[in-house]
Motif scaffolding. Structure first.
Motif, mmCIF file in Angstrom:
data_model
loop_
_atom_site.group_PDB
_atom_site.id
_atom_site.type_symbol
_atom_site.label_atom_id
_atom_site.label_comp_id
_atom_site.label_asym_id
_atom_site.label_seq_id
_atom_site.Cartn_x
_atom_site.Cartn_y
_atom_site.Cartn_z
ATOM 1 N N ALA A 173 31.924 -63.819 -55.053
ATOM 2 C CA ALA A 173 33.108 -64.356 -54.389
ATOM 3 C C ALA A 173 33.321 -65.835 -54.699
ATOM 4 C CB ALA A 173 32.989 -64.152 -52.877
ATOM 5 N N ASP A 174 32.247 -66.583 -54.856
ATOM 6 C CA ASP A 174 32.382 -68.001 -55.173
ATOM 7 C C ASP A 174 33.053 -68.211 -56.519
ATOM 8 O OD1 ASP A 174 30.132 -66.794 -56.280
ATOM 9 O OD2 ASP A 174 28.897 -68.594 -56.208
ATOM 10 N N HIS A 175 32.634 -67.418 -57.523
ATOM 11 C CA HIS A 175 33.213 -67.557 -58.860
ATOM 12 C C HIS A 175 34.661 -67.076 -58.891
ATOM 13 C CE1 HIS A 175 29.401 -68.781 -60.506
ATOM 14 N NE2 HIS A 175 28.808 -67.696 -60.048
ATOM 15 N N VAL A 176 34.943 -66.009 -58.142
ATOM 16 C CA VAL A 176 36.312 -65.491 -58.076
ATOM 17 C C VAL A 176 37.241 -66.538 -57.471
ATOM 18 C CG1 VAL A 176 37.795 -63.736 -57.016
ATOM 19 C CG2 VAL A 176 35.584 -63.086 -57.983
ATOM 20 N N SER A 177 36.816 -67.159 -56.377
ATOM 21 C CA SER A 177 37.617 -68.190 -55.728
ATOM 22 C C SER A 177 37.824 -69.381 -56.637
ATOM 23 C CB SER A 177 36.918 -68.627 -54.431
ATOM 24 O OG SER A 177 37.574 -69.729 -53.850
ATOM 25 N N GLU A 178 36.762 -69.784 -57.321
ATOM 26 C CA GLU A 178 36.857 -70.931 -58.228
ATOM 27 C C GLU A 178 37.852 -70.655 -59.352
ATOM 28 O OE1 GLU A 178 33.934 -73.434 -61.250
ATOM 29 O OE2 GLU A 178 33.058 -72.152 -59.704
ATOM 30 N N GLN A 179 37.784 -69.449 -59.919
ATOM 31 C CA GLN A 179 38.697 -69.090 -60.997
ATOM 32 C C GLN A 179 40.143 -69.057 -60.512
ATOM 33 O OE1 GLN A 179 38.073 -68.579 -64.277
ATOM 34 N NE2 GLN A 179 40.285 -68.323 -64.543
ATOM 35 N N ALA A 180 40.353 -68.538 -59.311
ATOM 36 C CA ALA A 180 41.708 -68.473 -58.754
ATOM 37 C C ALA A 180 42.274 -69.873 -58.528
ATOM 38 C CB ALA A 180 41.702 -67.692 -57.448
ATOM 39 N N HIS A 181 41.439 -70.792 -58.071
ATOM 40 C CA HIS A 181 41.900 -72.155 -57.839
ATOM 41 C C HIS A 181 42.160 -72.870 -59.158
ATOM 42 C CE1 HIS A 181 40.523 -71.771 -53.603
ATOM 43 N NE2 HIS A 181 41.498 -72.608 -53.406
ATOM 44 N N ARG A 182 41.383 -72.552 -60.195
ATOM 45 C CA ARG A 182 41.628 -73.152 -61.516
ATOM 46 C C ARG A 182 42.979 -72.710 -62.055
ATOM 47 N NH1 ARG A 182 36.139 -72.715 -63.303
ATOM 48 N NH2 ARG A 182 36.593 -70.719 -64.245
ATOM 49 N N THR A 183 43.278 -71.421 -61.844
ATOM 50 C CA THR A 183 44.560 -70.887 -62.294
ATOM 51 C C THR A 183 45.711 -71.563 -61.566
ATOM 52 O OG1 THR A 183 43.515 -68.746 -62.692
ATOM 53 C CG2 THR A 183 45.908 -68.765 -62.564
ATOM 54 N N ASP A 184 45.478 -71.872 -60.282
ATOM 55 C CA ASP A 184 46.511 -72.477 -59.449
ATOM 56 C C ASP A 184 46.811 -73.910 -59.866
ATOM 57 O OD1 ASP A 184 48.334 -72.205 -57.391
ATOM 58 O OD2 ASP A 184 46.981 -73.080 -55.915
ATOM 59 N N SER A 185 45.799 -74.597 -60.392
ATOM 60 C CA SER A 185 45.944 -76.001 -60.742
ATOM 61 C C SER A 185 46.316 -76.195 -62.193
ATOM 62 C CB SER A 185 44.639 -76.742 -60.502
ATOM 63 O OG SER A 185 43.623 -76.184 -61.313
#
Length: 293
Positions: free
Chosen positions: A281-293
């Motif tokens: 879940a940590d990596h999934v969240s990090e990837q989603a936030h990278r996509t957002d930025s």
């Protein structure tokens, strides 16, 4: 004849030392993890890397979903009082593990007027106090569609709000007989509107008899409800009392579901045979936030 478990759906190697050490610490504090109760195939890998999804509100669920091995219980037959020390104990255990990402989920507690949402919120607050730098993900029940309960959890300040759809609409009566497809979508839509800065997430299983088109419809419904992230995994029958596997889905089809989800606007789609809602879940969240930025 039931399909044979293919190699790609087999469980990861067991790290017995990590598994035993973490289980000992959890029992000492009278805590539960969904990793154990739901017989997650990734439990050994996650415990080895110091990750766990804490399950609150006890270890007895008031619902009887066909896919789930979490113990079921009736308030009239069991002592299902909430443990007032549980939120602080969760925070203590998370701090002991030095977690940078904490996932909190729960059983369904339809016997409680607030669905356990106050206890849920208190657990989030305790973890935020103990680990102010950590990110917190909540994986909540539907609270019987009570949006006040959802708001109560969101007001405690989680970084990620997750509520699982579990399956396509046609299979709800068999897979989630006490839940409602539109109600669950409503929970996600409310969370997105109520807390615009929170990452929203949902997960579901394949291999229960759904069609590819039904999966695409579900992904479309999730995106329309405002979900940023979707997780898709293979259903594995946890015990002989649970629903049988209808099909083992090939890895290429998981890839196609991921590609479709990304094409319609999801920030992240984590799709694969052994993917579970809280896995990595940590990596999934990090990837989603990278996509957002």
């Amino acid at each position: 004849m039931r399909p044979r478990l293919p190699e790609w759906a087999r469980k990861s190697p067991t790290h017995f030392e990590s598994l035993h050490r973490l289980k000992t610490d959890l029992r000492r504090l009278h805590l539960h993890t969904v990793c154990e109760s739901a017989r997650c195939p990734n439990i050994h890998e996650c415990f080895h890397r110091g990750a766990a999804t804490f399950m609150i509100l006890g270890n007895l669920c008031t619902r009887g979903c066909g896919f789930c091995s979490v113990p079921k219980g009736s308030p009239a037959r069991h002592d299902m009082r909430l443990d007032p020390e549980e939120p602080a104990s969760i925070a203590r255990m998370a701090a002991q593990m030095k977690l940078r990402y904490v996932v909190i989920t729960s059983v369904n507690r339809d016997d409680l007027a607030d669905g356990g949402s106050r206890h849920f919120a208190e657990t989030v607050r305790e973890v935020r106090h103990a680990l102010p730098e950590a990110r917190i993900e909540v994986l909540t029940p539907d609270f019987c569609g009570d949006h006040d309960a959802v708001a109560r959890v969101l007001d405690a300040g989680p970084h990620v709000f997750n509520h699982n759809m579990e399956t396509v609409e046609r299979l709800y009566r068999r897979v989630r007989p006490q839940a409602n497809y539109d109600q669950s979508l409503g929970v996600l839509a409310f969370a997105r509107q109520y807390s615009t800065d929170v990452l929203t997430k949902s997960g579901f299983m394949v291999g229960l008899g759904e069609t590819g088109e039904e999966v695409r419809v579900l992904l479309g419904d999730l995106h329309a409800a405002g979900s940023d992230v979707a997780t898709i995994g293979q259903y594995l029958q946890p015990t002989r009392y649970n629903l049988p596997v209808a099909e083992y889905v090939e890895p290429a089809r998981f890839d196609s579901y991921r590609d479709y989800g990304l094409s319609i606007g999801f920030k992240m789609v984590f799709s694969g045979p052994l993917v579970r809602s809280s896995y990595m879940a940590d990596h999934v969240s990090e990837q989603a936030h990278r996509t957002d930025s």
